[in-house]
Design an enzyme around this catalytic site. Structure first.
Site, mmCIF file in Angstrom:
data_model
loop_
_atom_site.group_PDB
_atom_site.id
_atom_site.type_symbol
_atom_site.label_atom_id
_atom_site.label_comp_id
_atom_site.label_asym_id
_atom_site.label_seq_id
_atom_site.Cartn_x
_atom_site.Cartn_y
_atom_site.Cartn_z
ATOM 1 N N CYS A 141 0.828 -1.219 0.000
ATOM 2 C CA CYS A 141 0.000 0.000 0.000
ATOM 3 C C CYS A 141 0.860 1.266 0.000
ATOM 4 O O CYS A 141 1.590 1.505 -0.946
ATOM 5 C CB CYS A 141 -0.991 -0.035 1.157
ATOM 6 S SG CYS A 141 -2.402 1.059 0.848
ATOM 7 N N LYS A 162 -12.067 7.663 -2.351
ATOM 8 C CA LYS A 162 -11.289 6.592 -1.744
ATOM 9 C C LYS A 162 -11.606 5.250 -2.391
ATOM 10 O O LYS A 162 -12.765 4.915 -2.618
ATOM 11 C CB LYS A 162 -11.573 6.531 -0.241
ATOM 12 C CG LYS A 162 -10.724 5.521 0.522
ATOM 13 C CD LYS A 162 -11.013 5.576 2.016
ATOM 14 C CE LYS A 162 -10.113 4.642 2.792
ATOM 15 N NZ LYS A 162 -10.368 4.681 4.253
ATOM 16 N N SER A 190 -7.650 0.126 0.682
ATOM 17 C CA SER A 190 -8.116 1.202 1.554
ATOM 18 C C SER A 190 -7.154 2.369 1.387
ATOM 19 O O SER A 190 -6.208 2.544 2.146
ATOM 20 C CB SER A 190 -8.150 0.728 3.017
ATOM 21 O OG SER A 190 -8.578 1.770 3.871
ATOM 22 N N HIS A 230 -3.872 -4.139 0.429
ATOM 23 C CA HIS A 230 -3.624 -4.732 1.747
ATOM 24 C C HIS A 230 -4.013 -6.211 1.756
ATOM 25 O O HIS A 230 -4.999 -6.602 2.404
ATOM 26 C CB HIS A 230 -4.435 -3.992 2.818
ATOM 27 C CG HIS A 230 -3.901 -2.658 3.196
ATOM 28 N ND1 HIS A 230 -2.759 -2.500 3.958
ATOM 29 C CD2 HIS A 230 -4.360 -1.407 2.936
ATOM 30 C CE1 HIS A 230 -2.534 -1.217 4.151
ATOM 31 N NE2 HIS A 230 -3.484 -0.530 3.543
ATOM 32 N N GLU A 232 -2.792 -8.392 3.442
ATOM 33 C CA GLU A 232 -2.625 -8.900 4.806
ATOM 34 C C GLU A 232 -3.827 -8.636 5.705
ATOM 35 O O GLU A 232 -3.909 -9.199 6.819
ATOM 36 C CB GLU A 232 -1.379 -8.277 5.445
ATOM 37 C CG GLU A 232 -1.539 -6.870 5.993
ATOM 38 C CD GLU A 232 -1.521 -5.760 4.945
ATOM 39 O OE1 GLU A 232 -1.546 -4.570 5.334
ATOM 40 O OE2 GLU A 232 -1.494 -6.074 3.731
ATOM 41 N N ARG A 244 -14.610 3.493 12.474
ATOM 42 C CA ARG A 244 -13.747 4.540 13.044
ATOM 43 C C ARG A 244 -13.962 5.873 12.348
ATOM 44 O O ARG A 244 -14.128 6.917 12.989
ATOM 45 C CB ARG A 244 -12.287 4.105 12.907
ATOM 46 C CG ARG A 244 -11.251 5.142 13.361
ATOM 47 C CD ARG A 244 -9.907 4.858 12.711
ATOM 48 N NE ARG A 244 -9.965 5.004 11.258
ATOM 49 C CZ ARG A 244 -9.060 4.497 10.424
ATOM 50 N NH1 ARG A 244 -8.055 3.780 10.889
ATOM 51 N NH2 ARG A 244 -9.185 4.701 9.123
#
Length: 293
Positions: A141, A162, A190, A230, A232, A244
């Protein structure tokens, strides 16, 4: 063969029921040349990122010893200082060492120009060191954007919205990193930024993965890999990021292709992520490593 980690690191308990791991004390009694892998963890929630990456490395049949590195020029506040002091080293501690592999994580600092990042100079020195002292590095990323900018002068660009969710990718050029993967590969994204794709296509780099909605997502140079995503991430990571940001009052849409009709995350990328990490360890690290450590 197992992943070798300290018995008192949080990931040991997290992985004990799900992966083949071995405590460092037991590993010392085995006459096996372990792979030495350095993880440059730039994420603020370092323990969560440790769990995610180590769970993928633990799926390999190779024995892997981990060194965790944090920047000295910037110390975040989201991870207990005691954890950093117990389990992490700084760049000055590894100078003179060779590594079979290295992983550079992402970081939530896309709004900053690279030169404005507090630890950019230190990270630049680390990346230059890895080119000479590491067989292969896997950049993830923001880490991938940083590596592409530092080594290949490919600019980071802001996106109109995004890229957030699970996106499908197709293989552009075959590579051993992608061996055994399906024709459609799902990976979490992300990010608010991407790369200048015109520069990427004219850079001489090998483009590995691309998606209709997420663009170029994986590239390779002579020894390193740059994944603008990502792989992972754990099952609930995108959901936690979404909740969040909502709590912060930010405008954010739910992650795409991720939640079922009941609003529950569906894990659709774990097998692809496991294969990518295992292929990297096997083909680009273990089989190519020239170092006698």
């Amino acid at each position: 063969m197992p992943l070798v980690i300290p018995e008192d690191i949080p990931a040991y308990t997290f992985l004990h029921q799900n992966a083949f791991i071995m405590g460092a004390k037991r590993a010392q009694h085995q006459d096996i040349r372990t792979l030495e892998v350095l993880i440059i963890n730039l994420m603020p929630s370092k323990i969560e990122t440790e769990n995610q990456i180590l769970s993928l490395l633990a799926n390999s049949p190779l024995q892997v010893n981990i060194t965790l590195l944090a920047t000295a020029s910037y110390i975040g506040t989201n991870t207990p200082r005691s954890h950093l002091e117990r389990f992490y080293v700084n760049f000055s501690d590894i100078k003179g060492r060779n590594f079979d592999g290295a992983i550079v994580t992402g970081a939530p600092i896309e709004h900053l120009a690279f030169e404005e990042v507090a630890y950019w100079q230190e990270l630049s020195h680390i990346m230059d060191y890895l080119k000479l002292h590491c067989t292969s590095t896997l950049y993830l990323c923001w880490g991938a954007m940083a590596g592409l900018y530092h080594f290949h002068k490919i600019a980071k660009v802001s996106l109109p919205q995004k890229i957030f969710g699970i996106f499908s990718h197709y293989i552009v050029q075959n590579d051993l990193l992608l061996s055994g993967l399906d024709e459609i590969i799902k990976i979490p994204h992300s990010r608010h930024s991407g790369i200048d794709e015109a520069q990427a296509r004219n850079s001489g780099l090998k483009i590995l993965l691309e998606g209709d909605m997420c663009g170029i997502s994986a590239l390779k140079d002579e020894k390193d890999f740059f994944i603008l995503a990502h792989p992972e991430y754990a099952k609930n990571t995108l959901l936690l990021e979404y909740e969040r940001d909502k709590q912060k009052g930010l405008e954010i849409a739910p992650p795409l292709h991720y939640l079922n009709d009941e609003g529950v995350p569906v894990l659709t990328w774990k097998s692809s992520a496991s294969m990518i990490f295992s292929n990297w360890l096997n083909f680009s690290v273990y089989q190519d490593s020239p170092f006698i450590l």
